[in-house]
Design a protein around this motif. Sequence first.
Motif, short mmCIF file in Angstrom:
data_model
loop_
_atom_site.label_atom_id
_atom_site.label_comp_id
_atom_site.label_asym_id
_atom_site.label_seq_id
_atom_site.Cartn_x
_atom_site.Cartn_y
_atom_site.Cartn_z
N LEU A 84 -27.34 -63.15 -40.11
CA LEU A 84 -27.88 -63.81 -38.93
C LEU A 84 -28.46 -65.12 -39.44
CD1 LEU A 84 -28.60 -63.71 -35.89
CD2 LEU A 84 -30.78 -62.66 -36.57
N GLN A 85 -27.92 -66.23 -38.98
CA GLN A 85 -28.25 -67.53 -39.57
C GLN A 85 -28.83 -68.50 -38.57
OE1 GLN A 85 -24.38 -68.73 -41.01
NE2 GLN A 85 -24.66 -67.66 -42.95
N LEU A 120 -30.63 -60.94 -43.06
CA LEU A 120 -31.29 -62.20 -42.74
C LEU A 120 -32.37 -62.51 -43.75
CD1 LEU A 120 -34.37 -61.82 -41.37
CD2 LEU A 120 -33.00 -60.94 -39.50
N GLU A 121 -32.72 -63.78 -43.80
CA GLU A 121 -33.79 -64.26 -44.66
C GLU A 121 -34.76 -65.06 -43.79
OE1 GLU A 121 -31.25 -64.99 -48.75
OE2 GLU A 121 -31.37 -66.65 -47.32
N ARG A 135 -38.03 -55.09 -34.06
CA ARG A 135 -37.73 -54.48 -32.77
C ARG A 135 -36.23 -54.40 -32.53
NH1 ARG A 135 -42.02 -57.78 -31.01
NH2 ARG A 135 -40.57 -59.23 -30.02
N SER A 136 -35.49 -55.28 -33.18
CA SER A 136 -34.02 -55.30 -33.05
C SER A 136 -33.34 -54.39 -34.07
CB SER A 136 -33.51 -56.73 -33.20
OG SER A 136 -34.04 -57.54 -32.17
N GLY A 137 -34.13 -53.68 -34.88
CA GLY A 137 -33.57 -52.71 -35.82
C GLY A 137 -33.45 -53.17 -37.26
N PHE A 138 -33.90 -54.37 -37.57
CA PHE A 138 -33.87 -54.83 -38.96
C PHE A 138 -35.01 -54.19 -39.74
CE2 PHE A 138 -31.35 -58.10 -36.96
CZ PHE A 138 -30.46 -58.49 -37.94
N GLU A 139 -34.73 -53.89 -41.01
CA GLU A 139 -35.73 -53.31 -41.90
C GLU A 139 -35.85 -54.19 -43.13
OE1 GLU A 139 -34.35 -49.37 -42.71
OE2 GLU A 139 -34.81 -48.65 -40.68
N TYR A 140 -37.05 -54.21 -43.70
CA TYR A 140 -37.29 -55.00 -44.91
C TYR A 140 -36.53 -54.40 -46.09
CZ TYR A 140 -41.07 -57.28 -42.40
OH TYR A 140 -41.80 -57.99 -41.48
N ILE A 141 -36.01 -55.27 -46.94
CA ILE A 141 -35.41 -54.84 -48.20
C ILE A 141 -36.12 -55.56 -49.33
CG2 ILE A 141 -33.20 -54.18 -47.17
CD1 ILE A 141 -32.04 -56.86 -48.12
N MET A 157 -34.27 -59.01 -44.80
CA MET A 157 -34.17 -57.87 -43.89
C MET A 157 -32.70 -57.52 -43.68
SD MET A 157 -37.13 -58.98 -41.13
CE MET A 157 -37.53 -57.32 -40.54
N LEU A 158 -32.46 -56.25 -43.32
CA LEU A 158 -31.09 -55.77 -43.15
C LEU A 158 -31.05 -54.78 -41.98
CD1 LEU A 158 -28.23 -55.81 -44.57
CD2 LEU A 158 -28.96 -53.71 -45.71
N LYS A 159 -29.95 -54.82 -41.24
CA LYS A 159 -29.71 -53.86 -40.16
C LYS A 159 -28.30 -53.32 -40.30
CE LYS A 159 -29.05 -53.54 -35.15
NZ LYS A 159 -29.79 -52.33 -34.86
#
Length: 161
Positions: A84-85, A120-121, A135-141, A157-159
């Motif tokens: 996501l950019q 995303l970054e 809230r859109s489902g991304f989680e921290y990595i 983050m990654l989903k």
Amino acid sequence: MKDAVIREITPKDNAQVAQVVRKVLEDLGVPKVGTAYADKALDDMHAAYDVPKSTYFVVEYDGSIIGCAGIAPLENYDGNVCELQKMYFLEEARGKGLGAQMITTCLERAKTYGFEACYLETMPYMESAQKLYQRSGFEYIDAPMGNTGHYSCPVWMLKKL
């Protein structure tokens, strides 16, 4: 902003999109190096995303571009992951649900392209954006994926799609 429209970018949108992205980054105090601010593609986003498995969207309201975001394969990564950019919204467009709509639009397109996950970054102080991503489902990595050249963005983050 019920009259706002999310649509694919056209060549005539390039100047406005570059202006929106740079304005948001300046307003937020983002470094001009190691971030999207310095990306060569910023002045011709239509061409940059006119490649396979990539799409850039704009939010148009009352004839003006007030937000934008895109989806593209994650650079320098060996796997079926997109990124996501360049998701940026002018201040007047924030808090109106447009960001969530844009993420949904981008992720739906990513699914049609067959991606398995979206990366995303972002910056640590972009807390409201991070809450939206969560809230859109991304989680921290814990570490970056690929090599986007955005070494000044230390939150990843990654989903799964």
